[in-house]
Write a protein that holds these residues in place. Structure first.
Motif, PDB file in Angstrom:
ATOM      1  N   ASN A 268       0.826  -1.210   0.000  1.00  0.00           N
ATOM      2  CA  ASN A 268       0.000   0.000   0.000  1.00  0.00           C
ATOM      3  C   ASN A 268       0.856   1.254   0.000  1.00  0.00           C
ATOM      4  N   THR A 271       2.531   1.751  -3.359  1.00  0.00           N
ATOM      5  CA  THR A 271       1.557   2.324  -4.293  1.00  0.00           C
ATOM      6  C   THR A 271       1.352   3.806  -4.021  1.00  0.00           C
ATOM      7  N   MET A 272       1.297   4.177  -2.737  1.00  0.00           N
ATOM      8  CA  MET A 272       1.126   5.583  -2.364  1.00  0.00           C
ATOM      9  C   MET A 272       2.302   6.417  -2.858  1.00  0.00           C
ATOM     10  N   GLU A 274       4.090   5.834  -5.451  1.00  0.00           N
ATOM     11  CA  GLU A 274       3.942   5.968  -6.899  1.00  0.00           C
ATOM     12  C   GLU A 274       2.899   7.026  -7.257  1.00  0.00           C
ATOM     13  N   THR A 275       1.741   6.967  -6.623  1.00  0.00           N
ATOM     14  CA  THR A 275       0.644   7.880  -6.973  1.00  0.00           C
ATOM     15  C   THR A 275       0.950   9.325  -6.585  1.00  0.00           C
ATOM     16  N   THR A 276       1.797   9.521  -5.570  1.00  0.00           N
ATOM     17  CA  THR A 276       2.149  10.884  -5.168  1.00  0.00           C
ATOM     18  C   THR A 276       3.409  11.386  -5.869  1.00  0.00           C
ATOM     19  N   THR A 279       8.498   8.311  -5.908  1.00  0.00           N
ATOM     20  CA  THR A 279       9.250   7.052  -5.932  1.00  0.00           C
ATOM     21  C   THR A 279      10.749   7.279  -6.116  1.00  0.00           C
TER      22      THR A 279
END
Length: 417
Positions: A268, A271-272, A274-276, A279
């Motif tokens: 999780n 993924t967070m 990546e979305t923000t 990375t």
């Protein structure tokens, strides 16, 4: 002249104390990686080094169970590994069946015949050992590392039942703790929390302790802005707040975050990241060796601990022993370790902007101001020496009166005369 052939006067030096046989009951123990398991391992190794015969009772780390000698922290001890099962809501936890706890306890206690039983948890292994030790008149010491509030997320209970679960869980803990002649927890704040939750009184605050010699303070100016988190990747650690803070840091800082550890929230959080779009600034290292962990501390500029549920935080003490300033949530026991402005800063729990502001303050400090915080960490963590912890437990095991070790360090600037 006195007759030299007669009996000599009794020496005023105290007689050496006899080594003890100690049974330590743990619901989690090495190779598990968490604060309770690491404390039990270090305490057990320290007791063996002091000459005591230590027996660990813990769930097997695999399907293989039985009794054998294991080496931990360079010391050999007898470990009674109980038949265990995986708890699949959790990413690694294995447990012994609760209805076998008393039978397991009877078998070990009758075989070992210990002087004292020290339980590290009241949930399964400790519950059985405490009940059977009481029947045999064996002294019991209990240490609490558990917050029911942290356990509830792994029960799969719906949210509307979780408060009821927490209340019942603390009520259920009370009878086991009542069997103990002494109850401890790592900090005074944690002791007060346990007293409020269970109605117990006179709980001792005994630090988990740390062997600072295992860590290397490094005052070399850093060539990059590195932030470090070490711990389980679970919900109560609030690592999502740290990721949000990373997003809020000025790009000119070129700050990078390393996250050491594993847990159920790893995917999780990846993924967070990546979305923000961070990375390129966040590295998930997973589980690492002790040497790799020490190297991570030595590389870092600042340690971040956003958790709101720490009864002490061994990882924070390790960072301090490595001379790192710390930015931590102003929650539970963390203010015992992080003294605002002395060895780091406290931020409002859950407030990513406040966390980002405090991290930026550390990362933009002149080196001489940063060194003040680094020296502050070394001074404060010195009060948590593992040898003091071991000696305190030895006294509790023998039924000797103890004064809780003082772990609030003195002010960095002496008061005027």
């Amino acid at each position: 002249m006195p007759d030299s052939s007669g009996p000599h006067p009794t020496s005023s030096a105290p007689a050496a104390k006899q080594p003890l046989t100690i049974v330590m009951g743990c619901d989690t123990f090495a190779p598990d990686v968490n604060g309770a398991a690491r404390f039990a391992e270090r305490l057990a190794a320290g007791l063996v080094e002091h000459g005591h015969d230590v027996h660990i009772v813990a769930p097997a780390a695999s399907r293989r169970h039985g009794t054998w000698v294991e080496e931990h922290q360079g010391q050999k001890m007898t470990v009674h590994r109980l038949r265990s099962w995986r708890w699949y809501p959790h990413d690694w936890l294995r447990f012994a069946l609760p209805w076998t706890s008393k039978a397991n306890a009877r078998r070990v206690l009758d075989q070992v015949k210990p002087d004292v039983v020290h339980i590290q948890s009241h949930i399964v292994v400790g519950r059985g050992l405490a009940a059977e030790a009481e029947k045999r008149g064996i002294r019991i010491v209990a240490t609490n590392h558990v917050m029911a509030e942290n356990v509830v997320e792994f029960t799969l209970l719906p949210k509307f039942l979780q408060k009821t679960f927490v209340k019942l869980a603390w009520a259920d803990a009370r009878p086991t703790f009542d069997r103990a002649e002494a109850v401890t927890t790592p900090t005074r704040k944690a002791a007060e929390f346990l007293e409020r939750s269970t109605g117990l009184r006179d709980i001792h605050a005994v630090s988990c302790g740390i062997d600072a010699h295992n860590y290397t303070p490094d005052f070399t100016p850093r060539t990059a802005n590195r932030i470090l988190f070490v711990g389980r990747i679970t919900g109560e650690k609030h690592i999502d707040v740290l990721l949000k803070a990373m997003k809020l840091l000025p790009a000119t800082l070129d700050a990078h975050l390393q996250i050491v550890g594993g847990g159920d929230q790893l995917k999780n959080l990846q993924t967070m990241a990546e979305t923000t779009g961070i990375t390129d600034r966040v590295e998930f290292l997973g589980y690492v060796s002790d040497q790799q962990l020490r190297e991570a501390y030595s590389r870092a500029t600042v340690f971040a601990m956003p958790s709101i549920a720490e009864l002490q935080s061994i990882a924070t003490m390790e960072a301090m022993a490595s001379a790192l300033p710390v930015v931590a949530a102003d929650a539970m026991a963390l203010p015992h370790l992080v003294h605002d402005g002395e060895n780091g800063y406290l931020f409002r729990p859950g407030d990513a902007q406040d966390l980002a502001d405090k991290l930026e303050r550390v990362l933009t400090m002149p080196q001489e101001e940063l060194d003040v915080l680094k020296h502050g960490s070394l001074r404060i963590v010195a009060a948590h020496d593992i040898q003091t912890t071991i000696s305190t437990f030895e006294s509790l095991y023998r039924g000797e009166p103890v004064a809780d070790p003082v772990t609030d360090a003195a002010p960095s600037v002496p008061a005027p005369e």
